[in-house]
Motif scaffolding. Structure first.
Motif, PDB file in Angstrom:
ATOM      1  N   HIS A 250       0.460   1.747 -20.838  1.00 11.41           N
ATOM      2  CA  HIS A 250       0.902   2.270 -19.539  1.00 11.41           C
ATOM      3  C   HIS A 250       0.284   1.470 -18.391  1.00 11.41           C
ATOM      4  CE1 HIS A 250       2.619   5.667 -21.667  1.00 11.41           C
ATOM      5  NE2 HIS A 250       3.022   6.193 -20.523  1.00 11.41           N
ATOM      6  N   ALA A 251      -1.017   1.187 -18.503  1.00 14.50           N
ATOM      7  CA  ALA A 251      -1.685   0.405 -17.456  1.00 14.50           C
ATOM      8  C   ALA A 251      -1.096  -0.994 -17.382  1.00 14.50           C
ATOM      9  CB  ALA A 251      -3.183   0.342 -17.725  1.00 14.50           C
ATOM     10  N   GLY A 252      -0.765  -1.574 -18.539  1.00 12.25           N
ATOM     11  CA  GLY A 252      -0.127  -2.889 -18.550  1.00 12.25           C
ATOM     12  C   GLY A 252       1.250  -2.845 -17.912  1.00 12.25           C
ATOM     13  N   GLY A 253       1.968  -1.744 -18.127  1.00 18.52           N
ATOM     14  CA  GLY A 253       3.275  -1.587 -17.493  1.00 18.52           C
ATOM     15  C   GLY A 253       3.165  -1.518 -15.983  1.00 18.52           C
ATOM     16  N   ALA A 254       2.153  -0.799 -15.510  1.00 18.90           N
ATOM     17  CA  ALA A 254       1.926  -0.711 -14.062  1.00 18.90           C
ATOM     18  C   ALA A 254       1.640  -2.090 -13.486  1.00 18.90           C
ATOM     19  CB  ALA A 254       0.767   0.239 -13.771  1.00 18.90           C
ATOM     20  N   ARG A 255       0.809  -2.858 -14.186  1.00 18.86           N
ATOM     21  CA  ARG A 255       0.461  -4.213 -13.730  1.00 18.86           C
ATOM     22  C   ARG A 255       1.694  -5.120 -13.725  1.00 18.86           C
ATOM     23  NH1 ARG A 255      -3.039  -5.043 -17.223  1.00 18.86           N
ATOM     24  NH2 ARG A 255      -1.944  -6.418 -18.663  1.00 18.86           N
TER      25      ARG A 255
ATOM     26  N   GLY B 127      -8.729  -0.513  12.356  1.00 21.22           N
ATOM     27  CA  GLY B 127      -9.672  -0.958  11.338  1.00 21.22           C
ATOM     28  C   GLY B 127      -9.569  -2.441  11.034  1.00 21.22           C
ATOM     29  N   LYS B 128     -10.167  -2.841   9.919  1.00 13.43           N
ATOM     30  CA  LYS B 128     -10.193  -4.242   9.533  1.00 13.43           C
ATOM     31  C   LYS B 128      -8.791  -4.771   9.247  1.00 13.43           C
ATOM     32  CE  LYS B 128     -14.806  -4.240   7.415  1.00 13.43           C
ATOM     33  NZ  LYS B 128     -15.564  -4.520   6.162  1.00 13.43           N
ATOM     34  N   THR B 129      -8.640  -6.075   9.435  1.00 14.49           N
ATOM     35  CA  THR B 129      -7.368  -6.714   9.122  1.00 14.49           C
ATOM     36  C   THR B 129      -7.097  -6.608   7.622  1.00 14.49           C
ATOM     37  OG1 THR B 129      -7.651  -8.300  10.930  1.00 14.49           O
ATOM     38  CG2 THR B 129      -6.070  -8.882   9.187  1.00 14.49           C
ATOM     39  N   VAL B 130      -5.878  -6.238   7.285  1.00 18.39           N
ATOM     40  CA  VAL B 130      -5.500  -6.084   5.880  1.00 18.39           C
ATOM     41  C   VAL B 130      -4.759  -7.333   5.419  1.00 18.39           C
ATOM     42  CG1 VAL B 130      -4.127  -4.731   4.235  1.00 18.39           C
ATOM     43  CG2 VAL B 130      -5.336  -3.585   6.109  1.00 18.39           C
ATOM     44  N   GLY B 131      -5.197  -7.902   4.315  1.00 15.44           N
ATOM     45  CA  GLY B 131      -4.558  -9.101   3.790  1.00 15.44           C
ATOM     46  C   GLY B 131      -3.306  -8.784   2.994  1.00 15.44           C
ATOM     47  N   PHE B 132      -2.570  -9.829   2.650  1.00 14.96           N
ATOM     48  CA  PHE B 132      -1.358  -9.674   1.858  1.00 14.96           C
ATOM     49  C   PHE B 132      -1.744  -9.248   0.444  1.00 14.96           C
ATOM     50  CE2 PHE B 132       2.395 -11.202  -0.489  1.00 14.96           C
ATOM     51  CZ  PHE B 132       3.409 -10.688   0.325  1.00 14.96           C
ATOM     52  N   PRO B 133      -0.956  -8.366  -0.186  1.00 12.16           N
ATOM     53  CA  PRO B 133      -1.289  -7.909  -1.544  1.00 12.16           C
ATOM     54  C   PRO B 133      -1.485  -9.068  -2.515  1.00 12.16           C
ATOM     55  CG  PRO B 133       0.468  -6.574  -0.614  1.00 12.16           C
ATOM     56  CD  PRO B 133       0.259  -7.722   0.335  1.00 12.16           C
ATOM     57  N   ARG B 134      -2.340  -8.846  -3.493  1.00 11.71           N
ATOM     58  CA  ARG B 134      -2.625  -9.859  -4.500  1.00 11.71           C
ATOM     59  C   ARG B 134      -2.096  -9.436  -5.871  1.00 11.71           C
ATOM     60  NH1 ARG B 134      -8.985 -11.456  -3.304  1.00 11.71           N
ATOM     61  NH2 ARG B 134      -8.701 -12.139  -1.132  1.00 11.71           N
ATOM     62  N   PHE B 135      -1.942 -10.422  -6.731  1.00 13.25           N
ATOM     63  CA  PHE B 135      -1.545 -10.133  -8.104  1.00 13.25           C
ATOM     64  C   PHE B 135      -2.730  -9.512  -8.832  1.00 13.25           C
ATOM     65  CE2 PHE B 135       1.317 -13.620  -6.907  1.00 13.25           C
ATOM     66  CZ  PHE B 135       2.541 -13.073  -7.295  1.00 13.25           C
ATOM     67  N   THR B 136      -2.443  -8.586  -9.727  1.00 11.15           N
ATOM     68  CA  THR B 136      -3.487  -7.973 -10.535  1.00 11.15           C
ATOM     69  C   THR B 136      -3.585  -8.705 -11.874  1.00 11.15           C
ATOM     70  OG1 THR B 136      -1.932  -6.356 -11.466  1.00 11.15           O
ATOM     71  CG2 THR B 136      -3.142  -5.726  -9.486  1.00 11.15           C
ATOM     72  N   THR B 137      -4.752  -8.635 -12.495  1.00  9.99           N
ATOM     73  CA  THR B 137      -4.978  -9.324 -13.758  1.00  9.99           C
ATOM     74  C   THR B 137      -5.328  -8.312 -14.849  1.00  9.99           C
ATOM     75  OG1 THR B 137      -7.365  -9.618 -13.496  1.00  9.99           O
ATOM     76  CG2 THR B 137      -5.922 -11.238 -12.424  1.00  9.99           C
ATOM     77  N   ALA B 138      -5.428  -8.809 -16.068  1.00  8.01           N
ATOM     78  CA  ALA B 138      -5.789  -7.942 -17.197  1.00  8.01           C
ATOM     79  C   ALA B 138      -7.195  -7.388 -17.041  1.00  8.01           C
ATOM     80  CB  ALA B 138      -5.668  -8.715 -18.503  1.00  8.01           C
ATOM     81  N   ARG B 139      -8.013  -8.025 -16.198  1.00  9.92           N
ATOM     82  CA  ARG B 139      -9.378  -7.544 -15.964  1.00  9.92           C
ATOM     83  C   ARG B 139      -9.434  -6.489 -14.865  1.00  9.92           C
ATOM     84  NH1 ARG B 139     -10.148 -13.073 -16.377  1.00  9.92           N
ATOM     85  NH2 ARG B 139     -10.356 -13.279 -14.115  1.00  9.92           N
ATOM     86  N   SER B 140      -8.317  -6.254 -14.196  1.00  9.62           N
ATOM     87  CA  SER B 140      -8.284  -5.235 -13.142  1.00  9.62           C
ATOM     88  C   SER B 140      -8.488  -3.851 -13.760  1.00  9.62           C
ATOM     89  CB  SER B 140      -6.944  -5.278 -12.407  1.00  9.62           C
ATOM     90  OG  SER B 140      -6.727  -6.537 -11.810  1.00  9.62           O
ATOM     91  N   ARG B 141      -8.986  -2.940 -12.972  1.00  6.74           N
ATOM     92  CA  ARG B 141      -9.218  -1.569 -13.456  1.00  6.74           C
ATOM     93  C   ARG B 141      -7.906  -0.949 -13.926  1.00  6.74           C
ATOM     94  NH1 ARG B 141      -9.303   3.514 -10.717  1.00  6.74           N
ATOM     95  NH2 ARG B 141     -10.717   5.032 -11.689  1.00  6.74           N
TER      96      ARG B 141
END
Length: 244
Positions: free
Chosen positions: A32-37, A125-139
């Motif tokens: 499921h987590a892999g599907g989300a990624r 608040g702080k400047t928000v950056g562009f979204p990043r790709f997630t990896t297999a090491r991500s939570r």
């Protein structure tokens, strides 16, 4: 994005329980987590490709109405685009709950919304950056909002869509009692894995607030009980006053 309004007299509260999943359930969690990624990364790549294409077309002198159509960055818009591509990029998608993919798409939609508003000066608040790709090491984390989500009557199991009945490491009685009494309602459940490899399930719950005394009554004012059935000519007897 639309905000959830908490009903009057209720408050939001989280209940988190460590769980002891079976090996098969751990594999399901990770799937499921892999599907989300996969959903997050696939649609982020599509968004970036469209943005890059539109930027290139502007550099060629094309008018705005002639540019490649922009994408709808809402959750609904991203889900529509994902559904058109999932058969090709994730032929195994049916093995997981649809909530797995919604988790990844919701994360991306929120990230794009925050980046867009920050860039336009509409977000404090702080400047928000562009979204990043997630990896297999991500939570690893997946949120469930529909389907069978409950704490079981035995106080030692919870149930999630497609995962099934999961043993908890601790008793769920605090939440179970409230749900059974009708003073709590489960809105969603999030399964996640911590850095040590332990899995947890966090329930987002609406909890009915305790009845508060009227504003004109002081916090420390004595409170007594009175039998409203006594006759007018009877002696009135009350219990020793308590404190609010």
């Amino acid at each position: 994005m639309a905000r959830f309004e908490i009903p009057r007299g209720w408050t939001a509260q989280a209940y988190t329980f460590a769980v002891d999943p079976t090996p098969a359930q751990v594999r399901a969690f990770r799937s499921h987590a892999g599907g989300a990624r996969t959903a997050h990364n696939t649609m982020l790549a599509v968004v970036k490709a469209v943005l890059d294409q539109r930027a290139a077309e502007r550099s060629y002198g094309l008018a705005e109405e002639e540019l490649t159509p922009s994408l709808n960055w809402s959750l609904a818009g991203l889900r529509k685009e994902w559904n058109a591509r999932k058969g090709e990029v994730a032929p195994w998608w049916a093995e997981n709950s649809k909530e797995a993919y919604s988790t990844g798409l919701d994360s991306l939609a929120r990230g794009l919304d925050a980046w867009s508003k920050s860039r336009a000066g509409e977000r404090a608040g702080k400047t928000v950056g562009f979204p990043r790709f997630t990896t297999a090491r991500s939570r690893r984390s997946v949120r469930f909002t529909t389907g069978t989500i409950r704490v079981e009557p035995d106080r030692h199991h919870v149930t999630l869509p497609r995962i099934g009945r999961i043993k908890t490491h601790e008793s769920t009685r605090k939440l179970a009692r409230r749900v059974e009494a009708g003073t709590a309602r489960i809105l969603s459940a999030t399964e996640s894995e911590d850095s040590s490899g332990r899995w947890h399930v966090a329930f987002q719950v609406l909890v009915r607030r305790a009845v508060e005394p009227p504003a004109h009554v002081g916090v420390a004012a004595p409170i007594v009980g009175v039998d409203v059935g006594v006759k007018a000519d009877s002696l009135l007897v009350v219990a020793t006053p308590g404190r609010a």
